[in-house]
Design a protein around this motif. Structure first.
Motif, PDB file in Angstrom:
ATOM      1  N   CYS A  17       0.887  -1.314   0.044  1.00  0.00           N
ATOM      2  CA  CYS A  17       0.164   0.216   0.027  1.00  0.00           C
ATOM      3  C   CYS A  17       0.920   1.228  -0.105  1.00  0.00           C
ATOM      4  O   CYS A  17       0.550   2.206  -0.672  1.00  0.00           O
ATOM      5  N   PHE A  18       1.897   1.320   0.853  1.00  0.00           N
ATOM      6  CA  PHE A  18       2.725   2.244   1.018  1.00  0.00           C
ATOM      7  C   PHE A  18       3.587   2.520  -0.257  1.00  0.00           C
ATOM      8  O   PHE A  18       3.914   3.853  -0.902  1.00  0.00           O
ATOM      9  N   VAL A  19       3.994   1.480  -0.926  1.00  0.00           N
ATOM     10  CA  VAL A  19       4.884   1.630  -2.295  1.00  0.00           C
ATOM     11  C   VAL A  19       3.968   2.056  -3.190  1.00  0.00           C
ATOM     12  O   VAL A  19       4.370   2.862  -4.198  1.00  0.00           O
ATOM     13  N   PHE A  20       2.697   1.724  -3.388  1.00  0.00           N
ATOM     14  CA  PHE A  20       1.937   2.220  -4.215  1.00  0.00           C
ATOM     15  C   PHE A  20       1.760   3.576  -4.300  1.00  0.00           C
ATOM     16  O   PHE A  20       1.566   4.280  -5.172  1.00  0.00           O
ATOM     17  N   LEU A  21       1.392   4.147  -2.955  1.00  0.00           N
ATOM     18  CA  LEU A  21       1.057   5.628  -2.952  1.00  0.00           C
ATOM     19  C   LEU A  21       2.546   6.502  -3.112  1.00  0.00           C
ATOM     20  O   LEU A  21       2.500   7.610  -3.769  1.00  0.00           O
ATOM     21  N   LEU A  22       3.825   5.907  -2.732  1.00  0.00           N
ATOM     22  CA  LEU A  22       4.984   6.399  -3.046  1.00  0.00           C
ATOM     23  C   LEU A  22       5.298   6.526  -4.780  1.00  0.00           C
ATOM     24  O   LEU A  22       5.680   7.660  -5.110  1.00  0.00           O
ATOM     25  N   LYS A  23       4.848   5.584  -5.322  1.00  0.00           N
ATOM     26  CA  LYS A  23       5.032   5.512  -6.820  1.00  0.00           C
ATOM     27  C   LYS A  23       3.860   6.502  -7.563  1.00  0.00           C
ATOM     28  O   LYS A  23       4.440   6.904  -8.708  1.00  0.00           O
ATOM     29  N   HIS A  24       2.886   6.572  -7.178  1.00  0.00           N
ATOM     30  CA  HIS A  24       1.870   7.314  -7.907  1.00  0.00           C
ATOM     31  C   HIS A  24       1.601   8.696  -7.238  1.00  0.00           C
ATOM     32  O   HIS A  24       0.758   9.573  -7.796  1.00  0.00           O
ATOM     33  N   GLY A  25       1.925   8.936  -5.935  1.00  0.00           N
ATOM     34  CA  GLY A  25       1.479  10.346  -5.424  1.00  0.00           C
ATOM     35  C   GLY A  25       2.697  11.028  -4.550  1.00  0.00           C
ATOM     36  O   GLY A  25       2.624  11.879  -4.088  1.00  0.00           O
ATOM     37  N   GLY A  26       3.904  10.413  -4.502  1.00  0.00           N
ATOM     38  CA  GLY A  26       4.862  10.524  -3.778  1.00  0.00           C
ATOM     39  C   GLY A  26       5.005  10.657  -2.351  1.00  0.00           C
ATOM     40  O   GLY A  26       4.045   9.745  -1.869  1.00  0.00           O
ATOM     41  N   VAL A  27       5.886  11.219  -1.550  1.00  0.00           N
ATOM     42  CA  VAL A  27       5.880  11.213  -0.138  1.00  0.00           C
ATOM     43  C   VAL A  27       4.694  11.645   0.693  1.00  0.00           C
ATOM     44  O   VAL A  27       4.184  10.927   1.865  1.00  0.00           O
ATOM     45  N   LEU A  28       4.408  12.643   0.189  1.00  0.00           N
ATOM     46  CA  LEU A  28       3.301  13.375   1.387  1.00  0.00           C
ATOM     47  C   LEU A  28       2.005  12.513   1.276  1.00  0.00           C
ATOM     48  O   LEU A  28       1.632  12.235   2.767  1.00  0.00           O
ATOM     49  N   PHE A 234      25.446   6.935  12.306  1.00  0.00           N
ATOM     50  CA  PHE A 234      23.934   7.069  12.500  1.00  0.00           C
ATOM     51  C   PHE A 234      23.589   8.046  11.358  1.00  0.00           C
ATOM     52  O   PHE A 234      24.271   8.910  10.655  1.00  0.00           O
ATOM     53  N   ALA A 235      22.055   8.139  11.048  1.00  0.00           N
ATOM     54  CA  ALA A 235      21.456   9.153  10.417  1.00  0.00           C
ATOM     55  C   ALA A 235      20.224   9.599  10.836  1.00  0.00           C
ATOM     56  O   ALA A 235      19.328   8.475  11.067  1.00  0.00           O
ATOM     57  N   PHE A 236      19.908  10.737  11.423  1.00  0.00           N
ATOM     58  CA  PHE A 236      18.750  10.914  11.885  1.00  0.00           C
ATOM     59  C   PHE A 236      17.900  12.114  10.885  1.00  0.00           C
ATOM     60  O   PHE A 236      18.386  13.050  10.304  1.00  0.00           O
ATOM     61  N   LYS A 237      16.489  11.775  11.018  1.00  0.00           N
ATOM     62  CA  LYS A 237      15.576  12.638  10.469  1.00  0.00           C
ATOM     63  C   LYS A 237      15.338  14.043  11.129  1.00  0.00           C
ATOM     64  O   LYS A 237      14.903  14.007  12.445  1.00  0.00           O
ATOM     65  N   GLU A 238      15.935  15.068  10.657  1.00  0.00           N
ATOM     66  CA  GLU A 238      15.928  16.292  11.455  1.00  0.00           C
ATOM     67  C   GLU A 238      14.673  17.301  10.844  1.00  0.00           C
ATOM     68  O   GLU A 238      14.429  18.136  11.631  1.00  0.00           O
ATOM     69  N   SER A 239      13.953  16.760   9.890  1.00  0.00           N
ATOM     70  CA  SER A 239      12.955  17.566   9.443  1.00  0.00           C
ATOM     71  C   SER A 239      12.257  16.648   8.458  1.00  0.00           C
ATOM     72  O   SER A 239      12.499  15.413   8.268  1.00  0.00           O
ATOM     73  N   SER A 240      11.173  16.933   7.914  1.00  0.00           N
ATOM     74  CA  SER A 240      10.395  16.040   6.976  1.00  0.00           C
ATOM     75  C   SER A 240      11.171  15.713   5.779  1.00  0.00           C
ATOM     76  O   SER A 240      10.831  14.430   5.196  1.00  0.00           O
TER      77      SER A 240
END
Length: 291
Positions: A17-28, A234-240
């Motif tokens: 489900c998430f991969v479908f959304l990513l491919k057709h609508g992007g991250v948001l 390490f890799a940290f998410k600092e914003s979206s």
């Protein structure tokens, strides 16, 4: 003994489900759906919520209400890191930005023609640094427990592709040791998490965030035995849309093996503790780590 069983939650349908959304609508759109998924786990997954809530209350020092809000954010950010990993490794169009602090250390390890070991923890999202690994232009070997359902792994490998990465699965017959030795002999990088273990594994106990915790000896035995440069990453998410990558200066662990193991473990836990204090919401060990 920690109750982690070496398995990851999730289903093939959920990933698809998430991969479908990513491919057709992007991250948001995927992030939007994730808000409902995070809310579900926040309300109904008490087995994973209880230890994380306890961590925020006793290790981070949050109040009751702040700990509850941090718990929801923890689920949401964890979901984001899973989505981001697929986006980066599958080359799905995105607007992510990356800051690489310590990249030159990894390049020094490669240039030294000895290979090297990269240690990390279930903290942040260092797997998304595959973006950096492509820049390094060297083969990277990921050591992991064979804990995900095979059908999910097969599905995701079809989505993300190879990307010059090799998976070394930890097995009871110790065949992974020979694979690691071969990789280091070829001057390649070997990456592994060093904060979890399964029942029966050898462990070492030391104080971590104010209370005794057990860590697997395996990664630190490898560091002391092979005597190749070791860096903690390490890799940290600092914003979206922004990640901050860290790599420590490589260190060799000489001396007697037990001394090398102790030194490597102390260096590792010191780095992890410092990053936990800086990014407390991105601690992703969903079991009683200090049990």
């Amino acid at each position: 003994m920690p109750s982690w069983e070496g398995k990851s939650k999730g289903s093939k349908f959920g990933y698809s489900c998430f991969v479908f959304l990513l491919k057709h609508g992007g991250v948001l759109p995927a992030y939007l759906l994730l808000r409902f998924v995070a809310c579900y786990y926040f309300i109904f997954s008490w087995s994973s919520s209880k230890p994380i809530y306890h961590y925020f209350r006793t290790k981070v020092g949050y109040s009751r209400w702040r700990a509850l809000w941090a718990l929801y954010r923890n689920y949401y950010v964890f979901g984001q890191t899973l989505i981001d990993k697929v986006v980066v490794m599958a080359d799905i169009p995105n607007s992510f930005t990356f800051e690489f602090e310590g990249e030159h250390y990894l390049r020094e390890m490669i240039a030294g023609s000895k290979g090297g070991i990269l240690l990390s923890a279930h903290l942040g999202n260092w797997e998304v640094a595959g973006h950096l690994f492509k820049r390094l232009q060297t083969r990277v070997n990921i050591v992991m427990f064979d804990g995900e359902h095979q059908r999910i792994k097969t599905y995701l490998s079809g989505v993300t592709g190879d990307r010059n990465m090799n998976i070394i699965v930890i097995k009871d017959d110790l065949s992974h040791i020979y694979a690691i030795n071969e990789a280091l002999s070829n001057q390649e990088l070997v990456c592994m998490h060093a904060d979890r273990f399964l029942p029966g594994n050898k462990t070492e106990t030391l104080s971590f965030l104010g209370k005794d915790a057990r860590f697997p000896m395996g990664p630190f035995l490898l560091a002391a035995t092979f005597r190749v440069p070791v860096s903690v990453v390490f890799a940290f998410k600092e914003s979206s849309r922004h990640y901050h990558f860290y790599a420590t200066a490589p260190r060799l662990y000489h001396g007697r093996r037990n001394e090398g193991v102790t030194a490597a473990l102390q260096d590792f836990t010191r780095e992890v503790a410092e990053k936990v204090r800086r990014y407390p919401v991105q601690w992703f060990n969903y079991y009683n780590f200090w049990e």
